[in-house]
Enzyme design. Structure first.
Site, PDB file in Angstrom:
ATOM      1  N   ALA A 112       0.770  -1.240   0.000  1.00  0.00           N
ATOM      2  CA  ALA A 112       0.000   0.000   0.000  1.00  0.00           C
ATOM      3  C   ALA A 112       0.803   1.293   0.000  1.00  0.00           C
ATOM      4  CB  ALA A 112      -0.960   0.004   1.188  1.00  0.00           C
ATOM      5  N   ALA A 113       2.024   1.319   0.536  1.00  0.00           N
ATOM      6  CA  ALA A 113       2.755   2.588   0.620  1.00  0.00           C
ATOM      7  C   ALA A 113       3.046   3.139  -0.775  1.00  0.00           C
ATOM      8  CB  ALA A 113       4.061   2.384   1.389  1.00  0.00           C
ATOM      9  N   GLY A 115       0.371   5.202  -0.224  1.00  0.00           N
ATOM     10  CA  GLY A 115      -1.008   5.342   0.220  1.00  0.00           C
ATOM     11  C   GLY A 115      -1.994   5.883  -0.796  1.00  0.00           C
ATOM     12  N   GLY A 116      -1.533   6.144  -2.027  1.00  0.00           N
ATOM     13  CA  GLY A 116      -2.442   6.693  -3.031  1.00  0.00           C
ATOM     14  C   GLY A 116      -3.632   5.801  -3.304  1.00  0.00           C
ATOM     15  N   GLU A 135       1.859  -2.560   4.448  1.00  0.00           N
ATOM     16  CA  GLU A 135       3.155  -2.317   3.817  1.00  0.00           C
ATOM     17  C   GLU A 135       4.194  -3.173   4.523  1.00  0.00           C
ATOM     18  OE1 GLU A 135       6.237  -1.540   1.680  1.00  0.00           O
ATOM     19  OE2 GLU A 135       4.276  -0.759   1.093  1.00  0.00           O
ATOM     20  N   ASP A 162       4.418  -9.202   6.390  1.00  0.00           N
ATOM     21  CA  ASP A 162       4.733  -9.935   5.173  1.00  0.00           C
ATOM     22  C   ASP A 162       3.430 -10.484   4.591  1.00  0.00           C
ATOM     23  OD1 ASP A 162       7.143 -11.367   3.679  1.00  0.00           O
ATOM     24  OD2 ASP A 162       5.528 -12.843   3.923  1.00  0.00           O
ATOM     25  N   ASP A 179      -0.940  -4.131  -5.872  1.00  0.00           N
ATOM     26  CA  ASP A 179      -0.175  -3.240  -6.752  1.00  0.00           C
ATOM     27  C   ASP A 179       1.278  -3.664  -6.592  1.00  0.00           C
ATOM     28  OD1 ASP A 179       0.185  -1.018  -8.527  1.00  0.00           O
ATOM     29  OD2 ASP A 179       0.902   0.157  -6.826  1.00  0.00           O
ATOM     30  N   CYS A 232       3.307  -0.989 -12.650  1.00  0.00           N
ATOM     31  CA  CYS A 232       3.690   0.142 -13.502  1.00  0.00           C
ATOM     32  C   CYS A 232       4.773  -0.333 -14.479  1.00  0.00           C
ATOM     33  CB  CYS A 232       4.146   1.344 -12.681  1.00  0.00           C
ATOM     34  SG  CYS A 232       5.507   1.015 -11.547  1.00  0.00           S
TER      35      CYS A 232
END
Length: 455
Positions: A112-113, A115-116, A135, A162, A179, A232
Site C-alpha cells: 500500500a505505501a 497510500g495513493g 506495507e 509480510d 499493486d 507500472c
C-alpha cells in the site's frame, strides 16, 4: 530520452504489430510532465491553483495546469487532495463498474505505501466497509500511516506484515488489491533514473516475486472475492503472463471492464487463458505507464471464524468523547498506551480480528491520549471527519497558515476575545491542527515531525 530507452524493452513492445513504436518513443522524447490530483470528497473546499481538466475514469481526479509547490499549500497538508498519477486512478472506475461501493466489504491493499491507492479505496468504498492498508517495508509504513491519517476516515487499519501473514485470516477478504513491486518501466518518463536500473534479468526477478506475493495472500481471499492486480511495468512477463499463471494455479474468472474509446486505454488478452488486462501508454492516454486486471475468485477455501473474537467493553467513561467526536455512540474504541483509537462499530469485530493475528501500526482514528479524566486531542483528530462540529476553531489566512505549519507561534489577536483552551486552526474551513489559547499567548501543537522545515 527515447534513444536511452532499453532496446530489449522497445523491441519486445514493437513485436506487437498494433504497437505504435514511433509515438511511444516520441512521448518519452518530449518528456511531458503531467500533474494530477484526486480530491478528498469528505473535505470539500476551494483550491488555490488552476484545474486544467478532468481525469475521465475517476470523478475526483483532476489534471493541473502546472505543478504548484504543494509544500506551501495548507490544503495539501490537511488531506483535501492526494497527488496521484492519473493512470492508477483507473481503479476507481473498476470499483464503480463492479458496484463495490454499494455494500459493506472487507478489503486489503497489500502493497500500500505510500497510500495513493489506499486513499482511493477509502473514498470509493462505503463508510461501513473495512480496509487493511499493509506495507511490508518498515521504512515506508510511516508515510502510509500519515497519508491515511490526513485522509481522515476511521474504518482503516494500517499494518506492517509480510504477505504470508494474511494466511492467518483465511477466506477473510472480499477484495484484494495487489499493486505489485515491478521493474518500473511505466515510470521512465516520470523518473529517468529508473531507466538505468531496468534489465531483462530484473523483469524476470520481479515476475517471480509477484508470483510469491500472490501465492502468499491467496488463502485470505473469500469465495467470489475480487482480485485487482496492477503494475507500472510494460513487460508481458509481469502482466499478462501473471494472469495466465493465476488461472493455472487458482480458480479465477476474468472480468472485462468497459472502456470509452476517447480514454486511449488499450485492452489486452493473455495468450493462454484470454484474461483481460488494461494497458496505459503515455502516447495514448494522459498518464504514465500502467497495467491493471480484475479477476473473480471461484475457489472454495476455509473461512476465518469470527466466533473466537471477543468484544471488550471500552474503559472510557460514557461521556468522555462528547465534546470531541460527533455522534460518539456510533463508534467503538480501545486504549493502547493511553491512546484512544476509534472506529465504526460496524467494523469492530474485524479490527479485533486483525489485532489478534497481525502487527498493526494504527487502527481506526487515534483521537488522543486519555489521562484518566480528560482527553488530550491528537493531530489525527484534527485531520479526522469524526471531530465534533462545535469544537472551538479560528479561521486564518494563507501566511498565518503557513507559519502554523512551520510550528511558529501565532498571534493571539487571530483568535476571538475570551477564547481559551484547545482550538482548531482552520484554513478555508478545513482543519490544520491544534493550538492551545492561553490568554496572552498561543501554544502551537502541530506535530514537530511533519512540520514544514523551510518555506
Amino acid at each position: 530520452m527515447s534513444n536511452l530507452l532499453p532496446n530489449a524493452l522497445v523491441r519486445k513492445l514493437g513485436s506487437n504489430p498494433l504497437f505504435d513504436e514511433k509515438a511511444f518513443l516520441d512521448a518519452h522524447e518530449r518528456g511531458e510532465k503531467l500533474t494530477s490530483i484526486r480530491l478528498n470528497p469528505n473535505k470539500p473546499t476551494s483550491l488555490d491553483f488552476e484545474i486544467a481538466g478532468e481525469v475521465p475514469w475517476c470523478e475526483e481526479g483532476k489534471y493541473l495546469k502546472e505543478r504548484p509547490k504543494f509544500t506551501l499549500d495548507p490544503l495539501f497538508h490537511a488531506g483535501c487532495y492526494y497527488v496521484q498519477e492519473a493512470s492508477s486512478m483507473f481503479i476507481a472506475h473498476v470499483i464503480e463498474t463492479l458496484k463495490l461501493g454499494d455494500k459493506a466489504i472487507k478489503a486489503l491493499d497489500l502493497c500500500a505505501a505510500p497510500g495513493g491507492k489506499s486513499t482511493l479505496l477509502n473514498a470509493s468504498f462505503s463508510s461501513d466497509s473495512f480496509l487493511i492498508a499493509n506495507e511490508i517495508i518498515k521504512t515506508r509504513v510511516n508515510i502510509l500511516r500519515d497519508n491515511l491519517m490526513h485522509w481522515g476516515l476511521p474504518n482503516t487499519v494500517v499494518s506492517n506484515n509480510d504477505p504470508s501473514s494474511f494466511r492467518r485470516l483465511p477466506g477473510f477478504f472480499d477484495f484484494i488489491l495487489v499493486d505489485a513491486p515491478c521493474s518500473g518501466s511505466g515510470m521512465f518518463r516520470k523518473d529517468e533514473d529508473s531507466i538505468d536500473e531496468w534489465s531483462e534479468a530484473n523483469v524476470k526477478l520481479c515476475s517471480e516475486r509477484q508470483k510469491r506475493i500472490l501465492a502468499d495472500v491467496m488463502p485470505s481471499m473469500s469465495t467470489g472475492g475480487i482480485l485487482v492486480y496492477s503494475t507500472c511495468s510494460y513487460s508481458e512477463e509481469e502482466n499478462e503472463q501473471i494472469l495466465d499463471w493465476l488461472h493455472e494455479e487458482y480458480e479465477f474468472e476474468t472480468i472485462r471492464i468497459p472502456l470509452e474509446e476517447a480514454w486511449g486505454v488499450e485492452e489486452t488478452l493473455s495468450s493462454k487463458h484470454q484474461a483481460y488486462g488494461y494497458r496505459f501508454y503515455p502516447h495514448k492516454t494522459k498518464g504514465e505507464g500502467f497495467f491493471v486486471a480484475v479477476l473473480k475468485f471461484k475457489g472454495i477455501q476455509p473461512m476465518f471464524s469470527m466466533k473466537k473474537i471477543k468484544m471488550e467493553k471500552s474503559p472510557l467513561p460514557k461521556d468522555a468523547l462528547v465534546n470531541w467526536v460527533e455522534n460518539p455512540n456510533d463508534y467503538a474504541s480501545f486504549i493502547h498506551n493511553e491512546n484512544v483509537h476509534l472506529f465504526p462499530k460496524s467494523v469492530e469485530a474485524y479490527v479485533k480480528a486483525a489485532q489478534q493475528v497481525l502487527y498493526l501500526k494504527n487502527a481506526g482514528t487515534m483521537i488522543g491520549k486519555w489521562l484518566g479524566k480528560e482527553l488530550v486531542p491528537s493531530h489525527d483528530l484534527a485531520m479526522s471527519v469524526l471531530q465534533a462540529k462545535d469544537i472551538s476553531s479560528a479561521e486564518i489566512g494563507l501566511a498565518d497558515a503557513q507559519n502554523f505549519l512551520r510550528k511558529e507561534p501565532l498571534d493571539p489577536a487571530l483568535f476571538p476575545a475570551g477564547m481559551k483552551g484547545w482550538c482548531l486552526v482552520k484554513y478555508k474551513g478545513i482543519s490544520l491542527g491544534w493550538v492551545k489559547v492561553l490568554g496572552n499567548r498561543v501554544n502551537n501543537y502541530y506535530p514537530k515531525e511533519i512540520r514544514i522545515a523551510n518555506l
